[in-house]
Design a protein around this motif. Sequence first.
Motif, PDB file in Angstrom:
ATOM      1  N   GLY A  92      -4.780   2.732  -3.753  1.00  0.00           N
ATOM      2  CA  GLY A  92      -3.841   2.610  -4.859  1.00  0.00           C
ATOM      3  C   GLY A  92      -4.564   2.387  -6.174  1.00  0.00           C
ATOM      4  O   GLY A  92      -5.772   2.595  -6.283  1.00  0.00           O
ATOM      5  N   VAL A  93      -3.826   1.917  -7.186  1.00  0.00           N
ATOM      6  CA  VAL A  93      -4.397   1.740  -8.528  1.00  0.00           C
ATOM      7  C   VAL A  93      -5.561   0.763  -8.494  1.00  0.00           C
ATOM      8  O   VAL A  93      -6.646   1.032  -9.011  1.00  0.00           O
ATOM      9  N   SER A  94      -5.358  -0.403  -7.877  1.00  0.00           N
ATOM     10  CA  SER A  94      -6.420  -1.409  -7.874  1.00  0.00           C
ATOM     11  C   SER A  94      -7.588  -0.968  -7.008  1.00  0.00           C
ATOM     12  O   SER A  94      -8.751  -1.239  -7.333  1.00  0.00           O
ATOM     13  N   GLY A  95      -7.314  -0.259  -5.901  1.00  0.00           N
ATOM     14  CA  GLY A  95      -8.380   0.217  -5.040  1.00  0.00           C
ATOM     15  C   GLY A  95      -9.269   1.247  -5.721  1.00  0.00           C
ATOM     16  O   GLY A  95     -10.500   1.192  -5.635  1.00  0.00           O
ATOM     17  N   VAL A  96      -8.643   2.190  -6.403  1.00  0.00           N
ATOM     18  CA  VAL A  96      -9.402   3.215  -7.125  1.00  0.00           C
ATOM     19  C   VAL A  96     -10.241   2.563  -8.219  1.00  0.00           C
ATOM     20  O   VAL A  96     -11.421   2.894  -8.413  1.00  0.00           O
ATOM     21  N   ALA A 135      -2.209  -9.153 -21.740  1.00  0.00           N
ATOM     22  CA  ALA A 135      -1.445  -9.529 -20.549  1.00  0.00           C
ATOM     23  C   ALA A 135      -1.935  -8.646 -19.411  1.00  0.00           C
ATOM     24  O   ALA A 135      -1.783  -7.425 -19.461  1.00  0.00           O
ATOM     25  N   VAL A 136      -2.523  -9.245 -18.387  1.00  0.00           N
ATOM     26  CA  VAL A 136      -3.249  -8.468 -17.377  1.00  0.00           C
ATOM     27  C   VAL A 136      -2.959  -8.993 -15.978  1.00  0.00           C
ATOM     28  O   VAL A 136      -2.277 -10.000 -15.785  1.00  0.00           O
ATOM     29  N   GLY A 137      -3.537  -8.300 -14.974  1.00  0.00           N
ATOM     30  CA  GLY A 137      -3.404  -8.716 -13.584  1.00  0.00           C
ATOM     31  C   GLY A 137      -2.297  -7.978 -12.892  1.00  0.00           C
ATOM     32  O   GLY A 137      -2.173  -6.751 -13.000  1.00  0.00           O
ATOM     33  N   ASN A 138      -1.442  -8.724 -12.207  1.00  0.00           N
ATOM     34  CA  ASN A 138      -0.336  -8.129 -11.454  1.00  0.00           C
ATOM     35  C   ASN A 138       0.678  -7.451 -12.368  1.00  0.00           C
ATOM     36  O   ASN A 138       1.568  -6.744 -11.910  1.00  0.00           O
ATOM     37  N   ILE A 139       0.544  -7.652 -13.645  1.00  0.00           N
ATOM     38  CA  ILE A 139       1.475  -7.089 -14.627  1.00  0.00           C
ATOM     39  C   ILE A 139       1.282  -5.585 -14.801  1.00  0.00           C
ATOM     40  O   ILE A 139       2.116  -4.905 -15.381  1.00  0.00           O
ATOM     41  N   GLY A 140       0.164  -5.035 -14.304  1.00  0.00           N
ATOM     42  CA  GLY A 140      -0.015  -3.587 -14.380  1.00  0.00           C
ATOM     43  C   GLY A 140      -1.391  -3.143 -14.824  1.00  0.00           C
ATOM     44  O   GLY A 140      -1.894  -2.117 -14.379  1.00  0.00           O
ATOM     45  N   THR A 141      -2.040  -3.912 -15.695  1.00  0.00           N
ATOM     46  CA  THR A 141      -3.387  -3.564 -16.150  1.00  0.00           C
ATOM     47  C   THR A 141      -4.401  -4.227 -15.233  1.00  0.00           C
ATOM     48  O   THR A 141      -4.468  -5.455 -15.176  1.00  0.00           O
ATOM     49  N   PRO A 142      -5.185  -3.477 -14.468  1.00  0.00           N
ATOM     50  CA  PRO A 142      -6.144  -4.108 -13.554  1.00  0.00           C
ATOM     51  C   PRO A 142      -7.114  -5.013 -14.297  1.00  0.00           C
ATOM     52  O   PRO A 142      -7.665  -4.655 -15.341  1.00  0.00           O
ATOM     53  N   LEU A 143      -7.330  -6.190 -13.745  1.00  0.00           N
ATOM     54  CA  LEU A 143      -8.246  -7.142 -14.370  1.00  0.00           C
ATOM     55  C   LEU A 143      -9.656  -6.581 -14.486  1.00  0.00           C
ATOM     56  O   LEU A 143     -10.370  -6.869 -15.446  1.00  0.00           O
ATOM     57  N   LEU A 144     -10.056  -5.803 -13.505  1.00  0.00           N
ATOM     58  CA  LEU A 144     -11.395  -5.221 -13.553  1.00  0.00           C
ATOM     59  C   LEU A 144     -11.602  -4.395 -14.815  1.00  0.00           C
ATOM     60  O   LEU A 144     -12.653  -4.465 -15.451  1.00  0.00           O
ATOM     61  N   ASP A 145     -10.596  -3.607 -15.162  1.00  0.00           N
ATOM     62  CA  ASP A 145     -10.714  -2.753 -16.342  1.00  0.00           C
ATOM     63  C   ASP A 145     -10.882  -3.586 -17.610  1.00  0.00           C
ATOM     64  O   ASP A 145     -11.620  -3.212 -18.526  1.00  0.00           O
ATOM     65  N   VAL A 146     -10.196  -4.724 -17.664  1.00  0.00           N
ATOM     66  CA  VAL A 146     -10.254  -5.572 -18.854  1.00  0.00           C
ATOM     67  C   VAL A 146     -11.563  -6.344 -18.906  1.00  0.00           C
ATOM     68  O   VAL A 146     -12.222  -6.429 -19.949  1.00  0.00           O
ATOM     69  N   VAL A 147     -11.965  -6.917 -17.778  1.00  0.00           N
ATOM     70  CA  VAL A 147     -13.184  -7.716 -17.723  1.00  0.00           C
ATOM     71  C   VAL A 147     -14.410  -6.895 -18.106  1.00  0.00           C
ATOM     72  O   VAL A 147     -15.335  -7.398 -18.761  1.00  0.00           O
ATOM     73  N   LEU A 148     -14.420  -5.620 -17.714  1.00  0.00           N
ATOM     74  CA  LEU A 148     -15.589  -4.784 -17.956  1.00  0.00           C
ATOM     75  C   LEU A 148     -15.463  -3.904 -19.199  1.00  0.00           C
ATOM     76  O   LEU A 148     -16.339  -3.092 -19.476  1.00  0.00           O
ATOM     77  N   SER A 149     -14.380  -4.067 -19.946  1.00  0.00           N
ATOM     78  CA  SER A 149     -14.214  -3.252 -21.148  1.00  0.00           C
ATOM     79  C   SER A 149     -15.128  -3.748 -22.259  1.00  0.00           C
ATOM     80  O   SER A 149     -15.664  -4.859 -22.207  1.00  0.00           O
ATOM     81  N   GLU A 150     -15.294  -2.933 -23.284  1.00  0.00           N
ATOM     82  CA  GLU A 150     -16.129  -3.326 -24.425  1.00  0.00           C
ATOM     83  C   GLU A 150     -15.376  -4.241 -25.393  1.00  0.00           C
ATOM     84  O   GLU A 150     -15.981  -4.822 -26.293  1.00  0.00           O
TER      85      GLU A 150
END
Length: 482
Positions: free
Chosen positions: A21-25, A151-166
Amino acid sequence: MTAAQGPEDFTGRRVVVAGLGVSGVSAARVLARLGACVTVVDGGDSDAHRDRAAALGADDVAVRLGDGATLPEDTDLIVTSPGWKPDSPLFAAAAAHDVPVWGDVELAWRLREGPGRHAAPWLAVTGTNGKTTTVQMLASILEAAGLRTAAVGNIGTPLLDVVLSEEHYDVLAVELSSYQLHWAPSVHAHSAAVLNLAPDHLDWHGSMAAYAADKGRIYAGNQVACVYNAADPATEELVREADVVEGCRAIGFTLGAPRPSEFGVVDGVLVDRAFVPDRQRNAQELAEVTDVAPAAPHNIANALAAAALARAYGVEPAAVREGLRSFRPDAHRIEHVADVGGVAYVDDSKATNTHAAEASLAAYDSIVWIAGGLAKGATFDDLVARAVKRLRGAVLIGADRALIAEALARHAPDVPVVDLERTDTGAMAAAVREATRLAGPGDTVLMAPACASMDMFTNYNTRGEAFAEAVHALGSGPAAGD
């Protein structure tokens, strides 16, 4: 190894990602970029699965479809998507071989620190209902304070994407589900809130005790505040059981007048009696009840929880007021659709369980209730018994409507009930027409199903859209009541 000890090194590690799914990908791509040898496993084998697998091939990620139970040889770590149950055969195999299992949230937490990364503190929220709204309110308040947030996490934006963003964030507003918390043993938030606890997802957790324990993980290692619902003793008990940083405080919220170390409501004003000098005698005004939209009781509770987390982070009262005033909830969350013939029509399709529906029903005095769908093992006697004085009528739809009909017969025998046997998507238009027939001026037709939607609709969004479409059609058709 935790983030405080330095960044994780995944070079050459054999990592299995459970779920496509989204988080797995997202997890698979991140791990591949970090040098891991990644294999994704998923029991599905649809065209959509194959398309995602093909896309991951470009990132040198191997994918095994149609088999989510077999543990690949020499696996060092499993990173699981939230929906995978703890008793899945894959995890049993992992336990037998001493292979650790993390969730995507755990992975994000461990990757917060490292070269070029900024470890923004987390203000975390969980609960059976209200998580998304509270996190969005919190983000609005933080933005009003001039802070870079998301606003991140279960809300729709994967935390990984935010943590590793610039992007450099000052603080993150993080929604965490019980699924995510189950697989996140190392997460230590700045401050966190459990909004409420009611039976939900027990098929996944196995028991109410296990569900509550996973929710309670959000308090582990909290630094400044553990925010709980003073009207829900189970949330306070989770605070009592939590192992937190010395000096971390228990902060309650209540719809009544607050005691010291609580947030509450006095004469229509939201007040802080926790983060003020001499809280035994003083309170700080934060906002008017009318600054919260909609000003339903459960939404005021959400606002108080968001305010408590923001104040724990040091946000000034003026920003709390500005953030609450500017916030508007997502669609299908106790959303006023229209007034027709003196009757208000409200869409709370997001009320997919009895706890959420009870909060919605408590917001109005005279209701024609549209309810039904997939009950997910729920019972409705307590819900109906508490709402009976507010019910003017009920229209039932969906596969498990008989369960609600039986509860109405037992606890509200004088309330007229329309049982719609049809379960096609067009049933919503019929339900709205029947509700209109039962309603009179001053009433609210409330679609708060207390059930999941998948028996008739793709999701709760499409169910809400069908309701709104049917309501708007009333204006172009016969007058209400005709």
